[in-house]
Scaffold this active site. Structure first.
Site, PDB file in Angstrom:
ATOM      1  N   TYR A 179      22.918 -19.466  26.687  1.00  0.00           N
ATOM      2  CA  TYR A 179      24.033 -20.403  26.446  1.00  0.00           C
ATOM      3  C   TYR A 179      25.023 -19.806  25.441  1.00  0.00           C
ATOM      4  O   TYR A 179      26.244 -19.898  25.620  1.00  0.00           O
ATOM      5  CB  TYR A 179      23.420 -21.702  25.930  1.00  0.00           C
ATOM      6  CG  TYR A 179      24.348 -22.858  25.714  1.00  0.00           C
ATOM      7  CD1 TYR A 179      24.923 -23.539  26.792  1.00  0.00           C
ATOM      8  CD2 TYR A 179      24.616 -23.323  24.426  1.00  0.00           C
ATOM      9  CE1 TYR A 179      25.740 -24.637  26.576  1.00  0.00           C
ATOM     10  CE2 TYR A 179      25.425 -24.409  24.211  1.00  0.00           C
ATOM     11  CZ  TYR A 179      25.991 -25.072  25.289  1.00  0.00           C
ATOM     12  OH  TYR A 179      26.806 -26.159  25.067  1.00  0.00           O
TER      13      TYR A 179
ATOM     14  N   LYS B  32      28.903 -19.123  26.139  1.00  0.00           N
ATOM     15  CA  LYS B  32      29.922 -19.832  25.353  1.00  0.00           C
ATOM     16  C   LYS B  32      30.820 -18.858  24.597  1.00  0.00           C
ATOM     17  O   LYS B  32      32.010 -19.099  24.430  1.00  0.00           O
ATOM     18  CB  LYS B  32      29.254 -20.825  24.397  1.00  0.00           C
ATOM     19  CG  LYS B  32      28.652 -22.020  25.115  1.00  0.00           C
ATOM     20  CD  LYS B  32      29.656 -22.675  26.047  1.00  0.00           C
ATOM     21  CE  LYS B  32      29.339 -24.113  26.404  1.00  0.00           C
ATOM     22  NZ  LYS B  32      30.286 -24.654  27.398  1.00  0.00           N
TER      23      LYS B  32
END
Ligand code: NAI
Length: 305
Positions: free
Chosen positions: A164, A168
Site C-alpha cells: 500500500y 500510495k
C-alpha cells in the site's frame, strides 16, 4: 459567509464513490452543480466481490438532492470505460478524483506477490488508466482538475503496508510529473493524504478515533482543489478531522566534496553535516534540486576540475 463555490457545467468522475471518502466527494460536488460519474466496483475492502448497489445508492442520493449523476460499475483497472461513461452521458470531463482503494495488509515477510500486485493494480494502474484516458480531453479543452489520494502510510511508511505504501507513494510521483506536464494547459494535479473513518480505516483505527474523523471533513479540500478558482498545482496535503496542511520536501545544506576524492571514511566524517537540518532548503522542482548538486561542478558528468 463566503461565496459558495459552484461546479455548474463541470463533469466530475469520482472513483470508488460508493462508500467512505469517495461517496462524500461525489455528494459535495453533486450538491454544488457538477454532473458526477459515481464509479464503484462494489467489492469488499480487500478487493473481492462486485455489486452495483453502492454506486446506485450514491447516485440516488445526488439526484434526490436535486443534482445530476450517473453510476459506473467498472473497476478503475478499466479506467477508459469510466471516462467513456462521462463522455457518453455528459459530453466531457473536467474533474477526476482518483479515490478508489483497497487494502491487503500483511507484514513484508508474509506478503505474497498477489497482495503486491492487486494493490498496485487498483491504486496505481487504476489511477493511471482513468487519468490517462481523461488527459487528452482535458488538455484539448484547456481545463482539468485532478486529485490523487495518497496516504500517510505512503509518505511515512507503516507496519504491514509495504504494498500500500508503494502504491500510495507512486501516486505522489505520478501527480508530481502530471502537474509539470499539465500546467501549460490548465490541467492541475494535486494529492491529498486523508484520514477518515471508513471501512478501510476501521481495520487499523480504534473506534473512538473513527468517530472524530468524518469523511465530510476531507471532501471540502478535495472539492476546493477541483474548483476553477484554485490555481494550486503539484502539491500534497494532509487532511482530516478539520486539520489541513501542506507538505514539502526539506533538504539539509549537506556537504559537497567539490571534486576532492572521497570514500566511505570521508562520508562518515561528514555524517553530522550531511544530516544537519539547520538552514535547510526546500527544493520545489527538479531544476532546483539539480542546481545545488551541480553547484561548483564544471562538468555535470565529471567530479569537477
Ligand atoms: P472505502 O473502502 O470506504 O471506499 C473505497 C471504495 O473504493 C469502495 O466503495 C470500493 O468498492 C471502491 N473500490 C475498490 N476497488 C475498486 C476498483 N478496483 N474500482 C472501483 N472502485 C473500487 O475506503 P475509504 O477510506 O473511503 O478510502 C478512499 C481512498 O482514501 C482510498 O484510496 C484509500 O486508500 C484512501 N485513504 C483512506 C484513508 C482513511 O483514513 N480512510 C487514509 C489514507 C488513504
Amino acid at each position: 459567509m463566503t461565496n459558495e463555490l459552484r461546479y455548474d457545467g463541470r463533469v466530475a468522475i469520482v472513483t470508488g464513490a460508493g462508500n467512505g471518502l469517495g461517496r462524500v466527494h461525489a455528494l459535495l460536488l453533486g450538491a454544488r452543480g457538477a454532473k458526477v460519474v459515481v464509479n464503484d466496483l462494489g467489492g469488499d475492502v480487500h478487493g473481492g466481490g462486485k455489486s452495483s448497489a453502492a454506486a446506485d445508492q450514491v447516485v440516488a442520493e445526488i439526484i434526490a438532492a436535486g443534482g445530476e449523476a450517473v453510476a459506473n460499475y467498472d473497476s478503475v483497472e478499466d479506467g477508459d470505460k469510466i471516462v467513456q461513461t462521462a463522455l457518453d452521458h455528459f459530453g466531457g470531463i473536467d474533474i477526476v478524483i482518483n479515490n478508489a482503494g483497497i487494502l491487503r495488509d500483511s507484514s513484508f515477510a508474509k506478503m505474497t506477490e498477489d497482495d503486491w500486485d492487486l494493490i498496485y493494480r487498483v491504486h496505481v494502474l487504476g489511477a493511471f488508466r482513468v487519468t490517462h484516458t481523461a488527459w487528452p480531453h482535458m488538455r484539448n479543452k484547456g481545463y482539468g482538475r485532478i486529485v490523487m489520494t495518497t496516504s500517510a502510510a505512503g509518505i511515512y511508511g507503516n507496519f504491514g503496508q509495504a504494498n500500500y505504501s508503494m502504491a500510495k507513494m507512486g501516486l505522489i510521483g505520478m501527480a508530481n510529473t502530471l502537474a509539470v506536464e499539465g500546467a501549460s494547459k490548465n490541467v492541475l494535479v494535486n494529492t491529498i493524504a486523508p484520514l477518515a473513518g471508513s471501512r478501510i480505516s476501521e481495520t487499523v483505527m480504534p473506534p473512538q478515533m473513527l468517530e472524530a474523523l468524518k469523511p465530510e471533513y476531507v471532501a471540502p479540500l478535495a472539492a476546493y482543489l477541483c474548483h476553477e478558482s484554485s490555481k494550486e498545482n503539484g502539491s500534497l496535503f494532509e487532511v482530516g478531522a478539520g486539520f489541513h496542511a501542506k507538505l514539502r520536501w526539506e533538504r539539509t545544506q549537506g556537504h559537497h566534496f567539490q571534486g576532492k576524492a572521497f570514500g566511505p571514511e570521508e562520508i562518515a566524517e561528514k555524517w553530522a553535516e550531511i544530516g544537519d537540518f539547520n538552514d535547510a532548503t526546500y527544493p520545489k522542482t527538479i531544476g532546483e534540486s539539480l542546481m545545488s548538486i551541480l553547484q561548483g561542478v564544471n562538468s555535470p558528468f565529471g567530479q569537477g576540475n
